[in-house]
Motif scaffolding. Structure first.
Motif, PDB file in Angstrom:
ATOM      1  N   SER A   1       0.824  -1.207   0.000  1.00  0.00           N
ATOM      2  CA  SER A   1       0.000   0.000   0.000  1.00  0.00           C
ATOM      3  C   SER A   1       0.859   1.259   0.000  1.00  0.00           C
ATOM      4  CB  SER A   1      -0.935  -0.005   1.219  1.00  0.00           C
ATOM      5  OG  SER A   1      -0.177  -0.062   2.426  1.00  0.00           O
ATOM      6  N   SER A   2       2.023   1.186   0.668  1.00  0.00           N
ATOM      7  CA  SER A   2       2.931   2.342   0.677  1.00  0.00           C
ATOM      8  C   SER A   2       3.486   2.611  -0.708  1.00  0.00           C
ATOM      9  CB  SER A   2       4.071   2.105   1.670  1.00  0.00           C
ATOM     10  OG  SER A   2       3.580   1.946   2.983  1.00  0.00           O
ATOM     11  N   LEU A   3       3.803   1.536  -1.463  1.00  0.00           N
ATOM     12  CA  LEU A   3       4.331   1.704  -2.815  1.00  0.00           C
ATOM     13  C   LEU A   3       3.249   2.259  -3.745  1.00  0.00           C
ATOM     14  CD1 LEU A   3       6.517   1.427  -4.916  1.00  0.00           C
ATOM     15  CD2 LEU A   3       5.927  -0.991  -5.166  1.00  0.00           C
ATOM     16  N   VAL A   4       2.015   1.784  -3.587  1.00  0.00           N
ATOM     17  CA  VAL A   4       0.918   2.311  -4.396  1.00  0.00           C
ATOM     18  C   VAL A   4       0.743   3.814  -4.140  1.00  0.00           C
ATOM     19  CG1 VAL A   4      -1.575   2.215  -4.777  1.00  0.00           C
ATOM     20  CG2 VAL A   4      -0.267   0.092  -4.537  1.00  0.00           C
ATOM     21  N   ALA A   5       0.811   4.202  -2.857  1.00  0.00           N
ATOM     22  CA  ALA A   5       0.688   5.629  -2.527  1.00  0.00           C
ATOM     23  C   ALA A   5       1.855   6.429  -3.084  1.00  0.00           C
ATOM     24  CB  ALA A   5       0.600   5.798  -1.013  1.00  0.00           C
ATOM     25  N   LEU A   6       3.064   5.844  -3.020  1.00  0.00           N
ATOM     26  CA  LEU A   6       4.251   6.531  -3.547  1.00  0.00           C
ATOM     27  C   LEU A   6       4.120   6.750  -5.056  1.00  0.00           C
ATOM     28  CD1 LEU A   6       7.134   7.508  -2.623  1.00  0.00           C
ATOM     29  CD2 LEU A   6       7.969   5.311  -3.470  1.00  0.00           C
ATOM     30  N   ASN A   7       3.679   5.714  -5.779  1.00  0.00           N
ATOM     31  CA  ASN A   7       3.513   5.845  -7.231  1.00  0.00           C
ATOM     32  C   ASN A   7       2.434   6.868  -7.568  1.00  0.00           C
ATOM     33  OD1 ASN A   7       5.489   3.934  -7.767  1.00  0.00           O
ATOM     34  ND2 ASN A   7       4.040   2.240  -7.767  1.00  0.00           N
ATOM     35  N   ARG A   8       1.377   6.910  -6.759  1.00  0.00           N
ATOM     36  CA  ARG A   8       0.328   7.887  -6.997  1.00  0.00           C
ATOM     37  C   ARG A   8       0.860   9.305  -6.860  1.00  0.00           C
ATOM     38  NH1 ARG A   8      -2.332  11.102  -3.836  1.00  0.00           N
ATOM     39  NH2 ARG A   8      -1.580  10.114  -1.926  1.00  0.00           N
ATOM     40  N   ILE A   9       1.649   9.542  -5.839  1.00  0.00           N
ATOM     41  CA  ILE A   9       2.200  10.882  -5.615  1.00  0.00           C
ATOM     42  C   ILE A   9       3.149  11.270  -6.748  1.00  0.00           C
ATOM     43  CG2 ILE A   9       3.643  12.262  -4.065  1.00  0.00           C
ATOM     44  CD1 ILE A   9       2.559  10.498  -1.766  1.00  0.00           C
ATOM     45  N   HIS A  10       3.987  10.326  -7.162  1.00  0.00           N
ATOM     46  CA  HIS A  10       4.926  10.628  -8.244  1.00  0.00           C
ATOM     47  C   HIS A  10       4.198  10.921  -9.544  1.00  0.00           C
ATOM     48  CE1 HIS A  10       8.436   8.408  -6.048  1.00  0.00           C
ATOM     49  NE2 HIS A  10       8.229   9.629  -5.586  1.00  0.00           N
ATOM     50  N   THR A  11       3.124  10.187  -9.822  1.00  0.00           N
ATOM     51  CA  THR A  11       2.348  10.451 -11.027  1.00  0.00           C
ATOM     52  C   THR A  11       1.717  11.831 -10.979  1.00  0.00           C
ATOM     53  OG1 THR A  11       1.876   8.087 -11.266  1.00  0.00           O
ATOM     54  CG2 THR A  11       0.442   9.622 -12.462  1.00  0.00           C
ATOM     55  N   ALA A  12       1.209  12.205  -9.817  1.00  0.00           N
ATOM     56  CA  ALA A  12       0.533  13.498  -9.685  1.00  0.00           C
ATOM     57  C   ALA A  12       1.489  14.661  -9.904  1.00  0.00           C
ATOM     58  CB  ALA A  12      -0.125  13.603  -8.311  1.00  0.00           C
ATOM     59  N   PHE A  13       2.749  14.503  -9.506  1.00  0.00           N
ATOM     60  CA  PHE A  13       3.713  15.609  -9.601  1.00  0.00           C
ATOM     61  C   PHE A  13       4.724  15.418 -10.737  1.00  0.00           C
ATOM     62  CE2 PHE A  13       2.159  15.967  -5.267  1.00  0.00           C
ATOM     63  CZ  PHE A  13       2.044  17.338  -5.104  1.00  0.00           C
ATOM     64  N   ASN A  14       4.455  14.486 -11.668  1.00  0.00           N
ATOM     65  CA  ASN A  14       5.330  14.258 -12.823  1.00  0.00           C
ATOM     66  C   ASN A  14       6.756  13.906 -12.399  1.00  0.00           C
ATOM     67  OD1 ASN A  14       3.468  14.906 -15.075  1.00  0.00           O
ATOM     68  ND2 ASN A  14       3.459  16.933 -14.137  1.00  0.00           N
ATOM     69  N   LEU A  15       6.880  13.031 -11.409  1.00  0.00           N
ATOM     70  CA  LEU A  15       8.180  12.585 -10.924  1.00  0.00           C
ATOM     71  C   LEU A  15       8.436  11.152 -11.388  1.00  0.00           C
ATOM     72  CD1 LEU A  15       8.026  13.971  -7.267  1.00  0.00           C
ATOM     73  CD2 LEU A  15       9.236  14.972  -9.207  1.00  0.00           C
ATOM     74  N   SER A  16       9.696  10.794 -11.509  1.00  0.00           N
ATOM     75  CA  SER A  16      10.085   9.457 -11.953  1.00  0.00           C
ATOM     76  C   SER A  16      11.117   8.873 -11.000  1.00  0.00           C
ATOM     77  CB  SER A  16      10.672   9.500 -13.371  1.00  0.00           C
ATOM     78  OG  SER A  16       9.747  10.046 -14.293  1.00  0.00           O
ATOM     79  N   ILE A  17      10.952   7.586 -10.685  1.00  0.00           N
ATOM     80  CA  ILE A  17      11.966   6.855  -9.913  1.00  0.00           C
ATOM     81  C   ILE A  17      12.977   6.287 -10.890  1.00  0.00           C
ATOM     82  CG2 ILE A  17      12.391   4.944  -8.342  1.00  0.00           C
ATOM     83  CD1 ILE A  17       9.571   5.228  -7.293  1.00  0.00           C
ATOM     84  N   LEU A  18      14.238   6.616 -10.707  1.00  0.00           N
ATOM     85  CA  LEU A  18      15.269   6.125 -11.608  1.00  0.00           C
ATOM     86  C   LEU A  18      15.578   4.664 -11.282  1.00  0.00           C
ATOM     87  CD1 LEU A  18      17.672   9.199 -11.544  1.00  0.00           C
ATOM     88  CD2 LEU A  18      15.837   8.701 -13.168  1.00  0.00           C
ATOM     89  N   PRO A  19      15.616   3.792 -12.273  1.00  0.00           N
ATOM     90  CA  PRO A  19      15.877   2.370 -12.006  1.00  0.00           C
ATOM     91  C   PRO A  19      17.327   2.134 -11.579  1.00  0.00           C
ATOM     92  CG  PRO A  19      15.767   2.801 -14.366  1.00  0.00           C
ATOM     93  CD  PRO A  19      15.380   4.072 -13.696  1.00  0.00           C
TER      94      PRO A  19
END
Length: 901
Positions: A130-148
């Motif tokens: 659930s924490s990862l789902v929330a993290l991805n939601r926040i990144h999508t909302a602010f146009n952020l990307s997690i670098l692999p």
């Protein structure tokens, strides 16, 4: 977390300064001394901490979030580097604190944002927490990307990626890796290398005309002195058109001759030659100071540099203010405002590649003109010569027009795009009213002869990317730019056809065709679909839906089949069919990208995208498709959605029904020369709870369609449970991206101008489809939208991050955001009460027998059914005071409802 064997205190690195945010004394993490976070900044780089986490002794350690954000200026870029430490992956407070942090950082308008640290959330997990789902939601909302990166914490039993690198500019990253050369911690070292250079754009030459300098009185005299006798006397339509075009070009060249100019830097168009010269003097003064071995701050050279630097800053600030006031002032037209906004990057994705990057424009033109012919799965069938009986006794033919009609349609055109005749629409408007009789004579001659001028049949095509980083011609959408006078005639023909379709009884268009009909829209179409889905939730039913896509649909229209349908299905007379055939036949096009133009290609099929007639003609072409379907459907031009509902236990039966309709669509498409695209066709199963996977496969054109978790349907993102989470994230993402663009000018824009920008650009993002998704929003999603709205309020009134916005929010819409949703729902339901909505919606709205109360009868339903606007809105309508519902017109109703909100 440092190892116990590591030295106490921060590790010092040569040539670097250490910026640290320590915990209060005796409140260190666990038993380590000198707890806290920090980062290293190379000496010589000016860095300033801008945000730090606060400490609350009553908060448990595993619920704290520590962060430190530092601003640095590198290569004229404002860079933000933030270090974050989340002590526990299941920290319930982390999503909210993390979102608030990014929201506050966005107010600084950084050019680049880099977030890094120990998030304690495994982004490489097979089953997302659930924490990862929330993290991805926040990144999508602010146009952020997690670098692999590779795993960052490796133990004997597991390997996880919990130390993350996050950025809003992934295109600038050259390398993002992990390193095991670490003796201080049991975590791998993560690092990134970013390219912060700003390349100088090459100079671009463009040819322009200055229409603003035209003396309109002199232009009118010149136009009236022109000899149009040959124009009026010639019977040939093509000759008439060429003569008028030649006269208009001559007038245009005389009063607004072409001139070549250099386009300034698009990122800083306010920089003038004077400012560049002042910058050079400032840099020279600094160089002289640096080269002096006996320099010290305060000497004569340093004072001279400070003086020149202050002068440059003053010049830039004043120039930027003048530019912003000129481009976004209150007195400019909405069309010009939107043009300026697009130039500044609003609603333009900067990550998209330009069409000229690695693409042959001749190949693009070949695909746009003939690509549909290669999409057919088999040999081209012979033309269908079966003649259907005429569906209507009311015949249609184009009729002669008046000068007022020409004037109205001319001023309806907002686009100023220039076609192959090089005449802008704005120039025609300058010639009014003297040009109107001339245009009326030409248009009436065209209608009486049923011949569309040949010189108006050439289109200049602009390829628009449909996806980020397009790789092939199919990733572009062709938009045709047509001659200016042609657009006026097309609008007149469109209005005559539309009037015929709307007044016919029985209706000629399919019941659920929502495109180009008065009172119909994407909102009404989506309202019907959502209502059907959620009312089936009430019975614990599921819904199987397929969104059908056609490849190059507008390009694939066969002219002979269209003419047959116009005559037999819609009552077009032979002269009217001849006029449409003349409009569509023997057309040609060329692709233009920047300063390049492809060769001309002849078009054998299709309707020109960019013409107002194109979408309507395609709607008539596809109008008989629903007769082949057994399931429910909705049509909006070429957007087709087919769906069927039933018990969850019968899901395989529902899939078979959908497959039967998909087979019928495939067969209909084959006989009508359209090409279904199974690769872009989407399937989804809606259910109240749980995930349903049918045993039978959904197949289309011999391909299996995967079941999606979410789909984009006419601009709204719908997930399988209709929670509207993804739609909310999409709204928030667009709003924050737009605010980031606006903040380039925040310091030089006045409050009224900032208010106008928000009302013109940001508010429509909130409003599209709001009556559909708002009834299904949870309290958390409503709060998310409200926080986003507060950010827009802070931008307008230049408020600090933690300042209350309650006193100013109502000035934007006249009411708060949530109240505005209810106002729009009330207005929508008033349309339903007055029978101004389509029949497929009013059939679900039943008036109460007691007309005095002006209420709807609510059917028996559960809470889940309230997600439909037709039920939620009916309940809201019934709760309104009778004095509000008795308002005589929409304006008085809106004012009365606004007074009780």
């Amino acid at each position: 977390m440092l190892k116990l064997s590591s030295p106490v205190g921060p590790v010092r690195l040569p040539s670097y300064n250490f910026i640290r945010h320590s915990l209060p004394n005796k409140h260190e993490r666990r038993s380590r001394s000198h707890g806290g976070i920090g980062l290293y900044i190379r000496k010589g780089i000016k860095a300033t901490p801008v945000l730090k986490s606060t400490f609350n002794p009553s908060t448990p350690t595993n619920q704290r979030v520590e962060y430190l954000a530092v601003q640095a200026r590198i290569n004229s870029l404002s860079i933000c580097v933030a270090v974050i430490y989340n002590p526990c992956g299941t920290n319930p407070l982390f999503p909210q604190l993390y979102e608030n942090l990014i929201d506050e950082l966005s107010a600084f308008n950084f050019d680049r944002l880099y977030l890094m640290g120990d998030f304690n959330i495994n982004v490489a997990a097979e089953q997302p927490s659930s924490s990862l789902v929330a993290l991805n939601r926040i990144h999508t909302a602010f146009n952020l990307s997690i670098l692999p990166t590779a795993p960052t914490r490796i133990t004997e039993h597991s390997s996880t990626t919990i130390d993350l690198l996050v950025t809003d500019a992934p295109q600038s990253i050259k390398k993002a890796k992990t390193s095991s050369a670490n003796t201080l911690s049991d975590h791998e070292i993560v690092f990134l290398i970013a390219d912060l250079r700003i390349p100088e754009p090459p100079p671009q030459l463009i040819t322009v005309r200055n229409l603003r300098s035209i003396d309109q009185a002199v232009l009118h005299v010149d136009f009236q002195n022109r000899d149009f006798s040959q124009f009026y006397n010639t019977p040939n339509v093509d000759t008439k058109t060429q003569l008028l075009t030649a006269e208009l070009k001559s007038l245009l060249d005389t009063h607004a001759p072409e001139r070549t100019t250099i386009v300034r830097d698009r990122k800083t168009p306010w920089i003038t030659f004077e400012i560049k010269r002042a910058i050079a003097v400032r840099d020279l003064a600094y160089s002289l100071y640096v080269r002096n071995p006996n320099r010290f701050k305060g000497d004569a050279q340093w004072v001279e540099y400070i003086r020149e630097r202050s002068r440059v800053n003053s010049l830039i600030s004043n120039a930027k203010k003048r530019y912003a006031e000129r481009c976004f002032s209150n007195d400019i037209s909405p069309k010009q405002l939107w043009s300026n906004l697009r130039r500044e990057g609003v609603h333009n994705n900067s990550k998209r590649s330009s069409p000229d990057e690695g693409f042959d424009i001749d190949l693009l033109n070949a695909f746009f003109s003939d690509g549909h012919q290669t999409n057919r799965p088999g040999p081209t069938p012979a033309p269908d010569v079966i003649t259907e009986p005429t569906r209507t006794t009311r015949r249609f033919s184009f009729h002669q027009i008046t000068t007022n009609e020409v004037s109205n349609k001319l001023f309806e055109i907002q686009s100023n795009a220039i076609g192959c005749d090089n005449i802008p629409v704005s120039f025609l408007k300058l010639l009014c009213p003297f040009i109107l009789p001339v245009m009326k004579h030409l248009f009436n001659t065209i209608i009486s002869s049923n011949h569309f001028p040949s010189c108006w049949k050439k289109a200049i095509v602009t390829p628009i990317p449909k996806v980020t980083s397009p790789t092939s011609a199919k990733d572009f959408r062709p938009i045709s730019v047509l001659p200016a006078i042609s657009k006026v005639l097309e609008k007149i023909l469109l209005s005559q056809i539309t009037l015929h379709l709307n007044e016919s009884d029985p209706p000629l268009l399919a019941m659920n065709q929502s495109g180009y009909r008065k009172g119909y829209s994407t909102t009404t179409a989506l309202t019907k679909v959502v209502h059907d889905i959620v009312t089936n939730f009430d019975n614990d039913y599921c819904t199987v839906m397929v969104l059908v896509d056609f490849s190059l649909a507008f390009n694939s229209v066969k002219h002979n089949i269209l003419n047959r349908k116009l005559k037999n299905e819609f009552g077009f007379t032979s002269p009217a069919c001849e006029m449409i055939s003349s409009f569509l036949s023997q057309r040609c096009q060329t692709v233009r990208c920047f300063n390049q133009e492809s060769s001309v290609r002849i078009l054998k099929d299709g309707t020109p995208q960019g013409s107002c007639l194109s979408a309507l003609l395609f709607s008539l072409y596809i109008n008989d498709l629903p007769s082949a379907l057994e399931c429910n459907y909705q049509l909006y031009a070429d957007d087709l959605q087919v769906y069927v509902s039933g018990p969850k236990s019968n899901i395989d039966s529902l899939v078979r029904q959908i497959n039967n309709d998909l087979t019928a669509i495939e067969e209909w498409s084959y006989h009508n020369h359209l090409s279904p695209n199974p690769n872009k066709t989407q399937a989804i199963v809606f259910s109240k709870s749980g995930t349903l996977i049918p045993r039978d496969r959904i197949t289309f054109c011999n391909q299996t369609l995967p079941i999606q978790e979410k789909v984009k349907n006419l601009g709204l993102i719908m997930d399988s449970h209709l929670t509207w989470k993804n739609q909310t994230n999409d709204i928030v993402s667009k709003v924050y991206f737009t605010l980031k663009t606006f903040r380039r000018f925040q310091s030089v824009l006045s409050t009224p101008i900032r208010l106008k920008l928000v009302q013109a650009v940001i508010i429509p993002i909130f409003l599209y489809g709001d009556v559909i998704y708002f009834p299904g929003l949870s309290a958390a999603l409503k709060d998310q939208l409200l926080r986003c709205f507060k950010s827009a309020s802070r931008f307008i009134y230049n408020l600090k991050r933690r300042e209350s916005t309650s006193a100013v929010r109502k000035s934007i819409l006249g009411r708060d955001l949530l109240d505005n949703y209810h106002l729009r729902i009330g207005c929508f339901m008033r349309q339903g009460f007055c029978n101004q909505l389509p029949d497929y919606l009013t059939e679900h709205l039943q008036h109460a027998r007691n007309s005095r109360t002006k209420c709807f009868i609510l059917p028996h339903h559960t809470t889940s059914c309230k997600k439909s606007i037709l039920l939620y809105g009916a309940s809201y309508w019934n709760s309104l005071p009778i004095s509000v519902k008795e308002s005589s017109n929409p304006r008085s109703f809106k004012e009365a409802l606004n007074s009780v909100l």
